[in-house]
Design a protein around this motif. Structure first.
Motif, PDB file in Angstrom:
ATOM      1  N   ASP A  73       0.883  -1.145   0.037  1.00  9.50           N
ATOM      2  CA  ASP A  73       0.062   0.099   0.123  1.00  9.50           C
ATOM      3  C   ASP A  73       0.755   1.227  -0.042  1.00  9.50           C
ATOM      4  N   LEU A  77       1.166   4.155  -2.732  1.00 14.69           N
ATOM      5  CA  LEU A  77       1.126   5.535  -2.651  1.00 14.69           C
ATOM      6  C   LEU A  77       2.295   6.325  -3.057  1.00 14.69           C
TER       7      LEU A  77
ATOM      8  N   TYR B  81      -2.775   9.999   3.732  1.00 14.98           N
ATOM      9  CA  TYR B  81      -3.306   8.613   3.659  1.00 14.98           C
ATOM     10  C   TYR B  81      -3.369   7.870   4.949  1.00 14.98           C
ATOM     11  N   GLN B  85      -6.903   6.360   6.025  1.00 15.99           N
ATOM     12  CA  GLN B  85      -6.966   5.027   6.325  1.00 15.99           C
ATOM     13  C   GLN B  85      -7.605   4.869   7.892  1.00 15.99           C
ATOM     14  N   ARG B 191      -8.682  12.874   4.598  1.00 14.86           N
ATOM     15  CA  ARG B 191      -7.328  13.059   3.846  1.00 14.86           C
ATOM     16  C   ARG B 191      -7.335  14.749   3.571  1.00 14.86           C
TER      17      ARG B 191
END
Lengths: 230, 230
Positions: A73, A77, B81, B85, B191
DNA sequence: TTATCACTGTTTGTATACAATGAACGAAAG
DNA sequence: CTTTCGTTCATTGTATACAAACAGTGATAA
């Protein structure tokens, strides 16, 4: 070859499997040098995340399925961002380097499939140089160290990269798509193409992860397993 | 306090300014220990990117305006990010921790502005713990090491964090917005809110960057500058 | 004057000895 | 039989001595 490079290679090539205990003396004897440079190498590998230092001794880190997923992941990114930035900042010479790397990639794949004189190791190296060229084109100096940290882990499983012709061709196509997007300065397309490319690679690794997990059980010393046996 | 922590703190607090040459013997005498642990500390700091090792000796890394910009870009990417998440994976206890950190933040700011018994150092620490709690809630173990690498650099300029009331309040509001988005599991809002928060912080640092650059000219040894003088 | 070379001193790289620490083992007591 | 304590051994942490490398300096020759 420095102690650091040797140990790293040994880990990545599976010579030192996950959970194996690496005592300084053992490595020192193996490399015919004193413990001092060994300690430095181990410290560096630890900060890179390839080894874990317990209270007693350093062990090769064991990566679970979840670890691999999360690491991929992050790689997605970061490299996606690099591709998008490359689409903005790329110069003609950057494009040239990326194209060159990709041409070499194509040739290597052909050679591998036809004559077999090129190895998977070679292909992985050239693949790596394409990704590097994208990072370079992004013009963010600091992103490189992050990506290299995250790129190295899946290499532990390189013995499972039994790429078939389809997979290799697919990977080459992906590179071409990414390159085209960067050339046209289409940032979002570049990012998405890179995302898909890397996630596809992850799927390949995940297919074999349970096989890997099995293979490395019982590597840690018996003393430890005995406890579990009760 | 280990040699590593000491040297790191010294750099972050400006005691060892950018470009300063750190010889092992110098540090060993300063800390009253032998060179061995000093070397380890320096190696670790180097892999973290705070120092640069030349052929002769290690120097405190000098970060240019471009460096700061790029590092903040990465921090934005990574923490953005993490926030997204966190919006997916957060548990109730995660929300509790984030809320607690934020309450402490509010209290600290009030104390700082009213009575002055809380220092900017304290506020920075609490701010940090909020960001940590977000990372924790993201449930990606590997992201932490990346962010910590990228978070530490701007601290070199902490002496320029002369936050006024407006800035502190603004920062607190941003935290609240982020927290709310994570609570509602609105990944994109989380985000974006994190992005804006961090970029705002970057702007604060950038305002002072030229002042910083001036302050640290002439730190490197004269021998080097003489060459330039011709 | 400038370039080259050898010499010197400073600083890092490596080996090694010893101290400190923690784990394993066994003995003794409950 | 189990627990606890102390002894022993393996292994890491630290100091120190020496080797190697490099920058600076001065002398010599073009």
């Amino acid at each position: 070859m420095s102690a650091y490079e040797y140990i790293k290679q040994a880990i990545l090539h599976g010579e030192f499997p996950p959970k194996m205990r690496l005592t300084e003396e053992f490595l020192a004897k193996k490399l015919q040098i004193s413990r001092t440079p060994i300690r430095e190498a181990l410290k560096q590998l630890e900060t890179e995340g390839l080894t874990v230092s317990m209270k007693r001794g350093v062990r090769v880190r064991h990566f679970t399925e979840l670890d691999i997923r999360q690491i991929y992941d992050l790689r997605t990114l970061l490299e996606g961002y690099a591709a998008a930035q490359a689409a903005i900042h790329r110069t003609d010479s950057d494009l040239g380097e990326m194209a060159t790397a990709n041409d070499m990639y194509e040739k290597a794949i052909d050679q591998y499939l036809e004559t077999g004189e090129t190895t998977i190791e070679d292909i992985l190296k050239i693949n790596h140089s394409f990704h590097d060229s994208v990072i370079q084109a992004s013009k963010n100096q600091h992103i490189h160290s992050h990506i290299s940290k995250v790129v190295v882990v899946p290499l532990i499983f390189r013995s499972f990269y039994w790429f078939n012709a389809d997979q290799l061709r697919h990977s080459l196509d992906a590179h071409k798509t990414i390159l085209k997007a960067i050339e046209k300065q289409d940032t979002e397309r570049a990012r998405v193409a890179m995302h898909e490319h890397i996630y596809h690679g992850r799927d390949q690794v995940m297919k074999h992860i349970d096989v890997i997990d099995q293979q490395y059980t019982g590597v840690e010393e018996q003393k430890v397993s005995f406890q579990t046996e009760r």
